[in-house]
Design a protein around this motif. Sequence first.
Motif, PDB file in Angstrom:
ATOM      1  N   GLY A  15       7.843  -5.526   8.569  1.00 25.69           N
ATOM      2  CA  GLY A  15       8.680  -6.023   7.477  1.00 25.69           C
ATOM      3  C   GLY A  15       9.414  -4.930   6.721  1.00 25.69           C
ATOM      4  O   GLY A  15      10.070  -5.200   5.703  1.00 25.69           O
TER       5      GLY A  15
ATOM      6  N   LYS B  84      13.198  -2.308   9.916  1.00 27.45           N
ATOM      7  CA  LYS B  84      13.670  -1.615  11.125  1.00 27.45           C
ATOM      8  C   LYS B  84      14.614  -2.504  11.946  1.00 27.45           C
ATOM      9  O   LYS B  84      15.718  -2.096  12.288  1.00 27.45           O
ATOM     10  CB  LYS B  84      12.481  -1.197  12.015  1.00 27.45           C
TER      11      LYS B  84
ATOM     12  N   THR C 151      16.174  -5.132  11.010  1.00 26.44           N
ATOM     13  CA  THR C 151      17.377  -5.434  10.222  1.00 26.44           C
ATOM     14  C   THR C 151      18.380  -4.280  10.368  1.00 26.44           C
ATOM     15  O   THR C 151      19.584  -4.506  10.562  1.00 26.44           O
ATOM     16  CB  THR C 151      17.002  -5.649   8.730  1.00 26.44           C
TER      17      THR C 151
HETATM   18  N1  LIG Z   1      17.415 -13.684   8.651  1.00 25.40           N
HETATM   19  C1  LIG Z   1      16.590 -13.370   7.668  1.00 25.40           C
HETATM   20  N2  LIG Z   1      16.542 -14.094   6.521  1.00 25.40           N
HETATM   21  C2  LIG Z   1      15.714 -13.744   5.506  1.00 25.40           C
HETATM   22  N3  LIG Z   1      14.881 -12.667   5.542  1.00 25.40           N
HETATM   23  C3  LIG Z   1      14.892 -11.925   6.640  1.00 25.40           C
HETATM   24  C4  LIG Z   1      15.734 -12.209   7.766  1.00 25.40           C
HETATM   25  N4  LIG Z   1      15.519 -11.264   8.714  1.00 25.40           N
HETATM   26  C5  LIG Z   1      14.571 -10.432   8.206  1.00 25.40           C
HETATM   27  N5  LIG Z   1      14.201 -10.822   6.973  1.00 25.40           N
HETATM   28  C6  LIG Z   1      13.231 -10.147   6.115  1.00 25.40           C
HETATM   29  O1  LIG Z   1      13.591  -8.783   6.054  1.00 25.40           O
HETATM   30  C7  LIG Z   1      12.439  -7.967   5.992  1.00 25.40           C
HETATM   31  C8  LIG Z   1      12.540  -6.897   7.067  1.00 25.40           C
HETATM   32  O2  LIG Z   1      12.433  -7.515   8.339  1.00 25.40           O
HETATM   33  P1  LIG Z   1      12.599  -6.690   9.685  1.00 25.40           P
HETATM   34  O3  LIG Z   1      12.494  -7.669  10.811  1.00 25.40           O
HETATM   35  O4  LIG Z   1      13.812  -5.855   9.590  1.00 25.40           O
HETATM   36  O5  LIG Z   1      11.313  -5.763   9.628  1.00 25.40           O
HETATM   37  P2  LIG Z   1      10.722  -4.777  10.728  1.00 25.40           P
HETATM   38  O6  LIG Z   1      10.591  -3.451  10.065  1.00 25.40           O
HETATM   39  O7  LIG Z   1      11.532  -4.831  11.963  1.00 25.40           O
HETATM   40  O8  LIG Z   1       9.289  -5.409  10.932  1.00 25.40           O
HETATM   41  P3  LIG Z   1       8.342  -5.565  12.235  1.00 25.40           P
HETATM   42  O9  LIG Z   1       7.671  -4.236  12.410  1.00 25.40           O
HETATM   43  O10 LIG Z   1       7.369  -6.606  11.795  1.00 25.40           O
HETATM   44  O11 LIG Z   1       9.174  -5.971  13.399  1.00 25.40           O
HETATM   45  C9  LIG Z   1      11.224  -8.890   6.113  1.00 25.40           C
HETATM   46  O12 LIG Z   1      10.719  -9.110   4.827  1.00 25.40           O
HETATM   47  C10 LIG Z   1      11.814 -10.145   6.690  1.00 25.40           C
HETATM   48  O13 LIG Z   1      11.099 -11.279   6.241  1.00 25.40           O
END
Ligand SMILES: Nc1ncnc2c1ncn2[C@@H]1O[C@H](COP(=O)(O)OP(=O)(O)OP(=O)(O)O)[C@@H](O)[C@H]1O
Length: 310
Positions: free
Chosen positions: A40, A43, A45
Amino acid sequence: METVLSVEGLGKSFKQIQIIQNINFDVRKGEIMAILGPNGAGKSTTIRNIMGIMYPDEGSVNFHNYASGEIPRNKIGYLPEERGLYKNVKVLDMILYLAELKDYPIKKAKARALEYLAKLGLEGKEKVSVEELSKGMGQKVQFIGSIIHEPELLILDEPFSGLDPVSQEVFKNEIKDLASKGTAILLSSHQMNMVEEVCDRLFMIHRGQKVIYGTLAEVKNQYSNFKCTIRGKNDISLLERLSHVNRVEQKGDVSVVYLSQDVVVPLWLRQLPENLNIQELSIDRISLHEIFIDVATDQHIVNERSAVNA
Ligand SMILES: Nc1ncnc2c1ncn2[C@@H]1O[C@H](COP(=O)(O)OP(=O)(O)OP(=O)(O)O)[C@@H](O)[C@H]1O
């Protein structure tokens, strides 16, 4: 080294919640840059904004001199976190289709596909339909699909997840080989041992913001370099009173003493008191795994500092 991708001041919110903020980093030709962070952290994103799957609210993404809207997508390879291939298509046809989408010559693509299928242990699977593959095999096919067109920039989101240890090694070596031939690689992974083995530089996001950015050596030097593990019954206060000690963690008879950056290990060992109970003693470098946990949990065990280059 030539910069292939530069990310400047990237920011993105969902429903008024800021997910990533002021993200800045670059990826250079022939290097493996790791993007790390807890679940979360932001990354995927960040990666989706780079890939143009979503648009940033602030900041910009540049590929060489191309700005976001003009980036030639056929120069980029992408293995997304969500795996997905057409199920009822044959393996080789699937890869050739992906090559065609990138305008890559089909004859060359076929030769490369067969070469990579053999390299990744999928020889003879060309005509098998994708739905008949195991999860790991499917991932290998998708990986081949992401590199079939010889991208200059390769973005891999969790490439090692779901792979057995042997396949992880094969992937690791393949990724290193691609970098050595000049591909710029941005790699997201939770497997710190793998990251430590392959990456040249790393970027860590925590709560949507940069907390670490630098070469592996720089990061390790910034975080106290060494820890001393002692097995033997010892009073924690005795260890805490030693010089150059950042913090001591004790579990049963095992004490882990995290040493400050300026420690000179031979001198430090010499000043250990005679009454210290030592059944076993080892001095090790702090691992990236420990640095990650330290930063992600705000523990500051390995170092009083919370960030490198932040
Ligand atoms: N389309 C969306 N709408 C609302 N919130 C989102 C959306 N996509 C991601 N988020 C939120 O953005 C935050 C970052 O998510 P992201 O997927 O980028 O994390 P990550 O670092 O890739 O995590 P992981 O290691 O679990 O894959 C999280 O709190 C997630 O709930």
